[in-house]
Motif scaffolding. Structure first.
Motif, mmCIF file in Angstrom:
data_model
loop_
_atom_site.group_PDB
_atom_site.id
_atom_site.type_symbol
_atom_site.label_atom_id
_atom_site.label_comp_id
_atom_site.label_asym_id
_atom_site.label_seq_id
_atom_site.Cartn_x
_atom_site.Cartn_y
_atom_site.Cartn_z
ATOM 1 N N HIS A 1 0.834 -1.205 0.000
ATOM 2 C CA HIS A 1 0.000 0.000 0.000
ATOM 3 C C HIS A 1 0.867 1.252 0.000
ATOM 4 O O HIS A 1 0.591 2.219 -0.722
ATOM 5 C CB HIS A 1 -0.924 0.013 1.233
ATOM 6 N N LEU B 1 -7.444 -4.975 1.967
ATOM 7 C CA LEU B 1 -7.976 -3.661 2.305
ATOM 8 C C LEU B 1 -7.102 -3.004 3.370
ATOM 9 O O LEU B 1 -6.719 -3.645 4.353
ATOM 10 C CB LEU B 1 -9.405 -3.785 2.834
ATOM 11 N N GLU C 1 -8.351 2.387 5.518
ATOM 12 C CA GLU C 1 -9.401 3.226 4.936
ATOM 13 C C GLU C 1 -10.336 2.446 4.032
ATOM 14 O O GLU C 1 -11.237 3.018 3.421
ATOM 15 C CB GLU C 1 -8.767 4.373 4.152
ATOM 16 N N CYS D 1 -9.386 0.673 1.295
ATOM 17 C CA CYS D 1 -8.957 0.712 -0.107
ATOM 18 C C CYS D 1 -7.996 -0.433 -0.415
ATOM 19 O O CYS D 1 -7.176 -0.819 0.421
ATOM 20 C CB CYS D 1 -8.264 2.035 -0.414
ATOM 21 N N ARG D 2 -8.100 -0.929 -1.625
ATOM 22 C CA ARG D 2 -7.117 -1.875 -2.136
ATOM 23 C C ARG D 2 -6.079 -1.100 -2.945
ATOM 24 O O ARG D 2 -6.246 0.082 -3.221
ATOM 25 C CB ARG D 2 -7.805 -2.942 -2.986
ATOM 26 N N HIS E 1 -7.189 0.923 -5.970
ATOM 27 C CA HIS E 1 -7.907 2.164 -5.656
ATOM 28 C C HIS E 1 -6.922 3.269 -5.290
ATOM 29 O O HIS E 1 -7.115 4.433 -5.673
ATOM 30 C CB HIS E 1 -8.883 1.930 -4.506
ATOM 31 N N LEU E 2 -5.857 2.918 -4.574
ATOM 32 C CA LEU E 2 -4.844 3.910 -4.222
ATOM 33 C C LEU E 2 -4.133 4.414 -5.472
ATOM 34 O O LEU E 2 -3.909 5.619 -5.636
ATOM 35 C CB LEU E 2 -3.837 3.301 -3.251
ATOM 36 N N GLN F 1 -6.559 6.778 -7.416
ATOM 37 C CA GLN F 1 -6.855 8.095 -6.850
ATOM 38 C C GLN F 1 -5.626 8.992 -6.762
ATOM 39 O O GLN F 1 -5.749 10.218 -6.707
ATOM 40 C CB GLN F 1 -7.496 7.950 -5.472
ATOM 41 N N ASP G 1 -14.023 -1.101 -3.255
ATOM 42 C CA ASP G 1 -13.497 -0.975 -1.899
ATOM 43 C C ASP G 1 -14.627 -1.231 -0.914
ATOM 44 O O ASP G 1 -15.708 -1.697 -1.293
ATOM 45 C CB ASP G 1 -12.859 0.402 -1.706
ATOM 46 N N TYR H 1 -12.712 6.641 -8.297
ATOM 47 C CA TYR H 1 -11.634 7.383 -7.644
ATOM 48 C C TYR H 1 -10.900 8.274 -8.641
ATOM 49 O O TYR H 1 -10.565 9.426 -8.333
ATOM 50 C CB TYR H 1 -10.648 6.405 -6.990
#
Length: 652
Positions: A122, A146, A149, A151-152, A155-156, A159, A180, A189
């Motif tokens: 992450h 996850l 927050e 998020c996988r 998703h990070l 965004q 997520d 995102y």
């Protein structure tokens, strides 16, 4: 004992991030970047590293000190007082060698830590360290976990705008619509937080669902784009046929959100599309205005009628009031077309029919008005030959594949993985829309939505790109079009010499203009059009020949030479003391030189692909598969693989 090798991409004594004081936060986005070390500090670095604690040694990339402390008994899985592991700090600072060493010594890959309760993967994903992401996943790091927050990793990456990591995760098998804890997808995102075309454009290419809603708010990606005024993402979503009238849990549509965000241009665009799709207010023309094909036919027909009407109404033998009435009716027809049938694609659609309409009426004028006064059989034969060659080159430039680079899905996934492993997965070498490795001199065309080998430019006059396969036809088209225009101007002059002789010295420009307009407004109108086309075709032809013969560049390369490193060899710059950078967005101050220049005549022969019994020999190059300048050393990064296993890769 030999000194352990330190990652050459990192300053051995200068970390990217460190803990902020005794009470530093462990959030990845709050890690504090250090200022560049001074010369004195760099000179003392090796000595100072001997006194580093284990955390600082990892942050600064002091591999020897890390190895010394670990071999001395330090537990690689021990958490510091901020509940962060050594692997976390190595990952956020992109310390590849230390990451390998720590994992080989038993570091837990997917251990949670920090205030966000996230893994090392992450952390690396948030910071956009693709090489670290690739390495951690090769050791089994799970990108679907996850974080605190919810998020996988995908998703990070979405965004924070890390397009390359998004591509890599999808190529590794992550679902492009993975949700997520709140049901948000990567596309949501990207539309919400990234104000640019990527990675939204790439996610759409991978097939991301444009109308999926999240669980918490019921928003679609278009809702999020309108919420933050992300017009780039909104345009991409609308082109992908995103629904406009979907309501979220509060009953708000994307239009409502755009109104609340005070975005008048976006609101206007959304309402226009809503009407075109038949969802807005209906009228007697709705059936036709909502038909995309019908609108295109109107835009195609309009230039033919408009050019005829402008020249024919003054030519008519009718009372003045009748001509004025017809002109007003024609203007009203134009307003109706502009209001109901012309859309945002008008400037991309209308140039080609405008050229064809001009050509049709020029030929009509030659036959109906000029031909009786051109009595030379030789001139008429030459005119016919020019017409045949113009038509041939135009059709070939219009219909020939300019060099589109097409691959199947499996090849695209393999490309992503190959570029990621060789640390060259950047937007300079990878097209985030086509998902292909960009060959040298290629470029993505936004109108054709494809990458084109050796792209020159997209020409609206032929409704096609000019690239490796049709550049010669385009030059031929310009040459013979220029000839046709010259013939038209010559024919108009012959007509005037016989029907309405004039003398600028005696009558002046005003007198001659009045005389010509009074005698034959149609011929004057066609001559004005021919003169206009004479200017731009002549200029474009000269520019093309100059670029091809003397510069050995395409139009795209000439306009964006500062972006292409093969025009600015680094070793030559160092030898000459030219201090410039191609990564800071500033243009180089010296004249770029093309490595493909073989001399004016040879350059022209190469582009026109002319062979003549061995005397003329074009240089045959497969521009679709050329990734390095011929005769130059291969990009070293292509040989610097991360040596990760491929057995667990799945091409989906």
């Amino acid at each position: 004992m030999m000194e352990p090798e330190v990652d050459p991409s990192c300053n051995p004594i200068q970390p990217l991030y460190q803990q902020e004081g005794d009470n530093g936060l462990n959030r990845v986005d709050s890690a504090v970047p250090l200022q560049p070390a001074t010369t004195d500090q760099q000179g003392q670095g090796q000595e100072d590293a001997r006194n580093y604690g284990i955390v600082k040694a990892v942050q600064y990339g002091a591999f020897g000190r890390v190895q010394e402390l670990v071999e001395g008994g330090y537990d690689v899985n021990e958490m510091d007082r901020e509940n962060v592991s050594l692997l976390h700090w190595a990952s956020i600072n992109n310390r590849i060698d230390i990451i390998r060493y720590l994992i080989d010594k038993g570091a837990v890959v997917d251990r949670f830590g920090g205030d966000l309760n996230s893994t090392s993967l992450h952390w690396a994903t948030r910071q956009g360290h693709l090489s670290t992401v690739v390495l951690l996943m090769s050791y089994g790091a799970d990108p679907t976990i996850l974080d605190g927050e919810g998020c996988r990793c995908i998703h990070l990456a979405a965004q924070f705008g890390h397009t390359a990591i998004v591509a890599y995760l999808i190529a590794k098998g992550n679902d492009v619509d993975m949700i997520d804890k709140n049901g948000m997808t990567p596309l949501m995102y990207a539309c919400h937080r990234v104000f640019g075309y990527d990675p939204t454009r790439m996610l759409l290419t991978f097939g991301a669902a444009v109308n999926k809603t999240d669980n918490a708010l019921g928003n679609t990606p278009l809702h999020y784009a309108c919420l933050t005024g992300n017009t780039c993402a909104a345009k991409l979503l609308l082109d992908a046929k995103a629904e406009i009238n979907v309501s979220n849990h509060k009953g708000q549509t994307p239009i409502d959100m755009a109104v609340a965000a005070k975005l008048p241009n976006l609101v206007k665009r959304l309402r226009q599309i809503s009407e075109m799709r038949g969802s807005g207010k209906s009228n007697c023309l709705t059936r036709y205005t909502s038909d995309k094909d019908f609108r295109k036919r109107v835009m195609w027909t309009f230039p033919f009628i408009a050019l005829f009407v402008v020249g024919y109404i003054p030519e008519m033998t009718a009372p003045v009031y009748m001509k004025i009435l017809l002109a007003l009716l024609a203007f009203g027809g134009y307003q109706i077309c502009r209001q109901f049938f012309f859309d945002e694609n008008i400037m991309n659609v209308i140039p080609l029919p405008l050229y064809l309409a001009t050509k049709v009426w020029m030929y009509y004028t030659w036959i109906a008005y000029c031909l009786p006064y051109v009595n030379s059989m030789k001139l008429n034969i030459l005119f016919t030959i020019n017409t045949v060659l113009l038509t041939y080159n135009f059709v070939k430039a219009w219909k020939t594949d300019p060099g589109f680079i097409d691959t199947n899905r499996e090849q695209k996934m393999k490309t992503v993985l190959d570029l990621a492993e060789t640390q060259t997965l950047t937007l300079q070498e990878f097209c985030s829309t086509c998902l292909v490795h960009r060959p040298l001199r290629s470029k993505h065309c936004g109108l054709c939505n494809k990458c084109v080998a050796k792209m020159d430019h997209h020409c609206p006059w032929i409704d096609n790109c000019v690239g490796a396969n049709n550049h010669k036809y385009f030059i031929g088209y310009l040459f013979f079009l220029f000839g046709m225009i010259c013939w038209c101007l010559y024919g108009c002059k012959m007509y005037w010499n016989n029907v309405v002789p004039f003398d600028f010295y005696e009558e002046g420009i005003t007198g001659v203009s009045y005389k010509l307009l009074k005698n034959s407004p149609w011929v004057t109108w066609i001559a004005v059009n021919a003169a206009f086309h004479f200017c731009w075709v002549g200029i474009l032809l000269v520019c093309q020949l100059y670029q091809v013969m003397w510069l050995a560049m395409t139009t795209n390369e000439r306009l964006n030479a500062h972006r292409y490193k093969y025009f600015h060899p680094q070793h030559e710059d160092e030898d000459k003391g030219v201090g410039h950078s191609h990564d800071d967005g500033e243009r180089c101050k010296h004249q770029p030189k093309s490595p493909f220049n073989r001399g004016p005549l040879s350059n022209l022969i190469d582009v026109l692909d002319i062979s003549f019994f061995g005397l003329l020999r074009p240089n045959k190059v497969d521009w679709k598969n050329l990734y390095d300048v011929p005769g130059k050393p291969e990009n070293l990064l292509r040989r610097m693989r991360l040596n990760v296993a491929r057995e667990n890769y799945q091409f989906v």
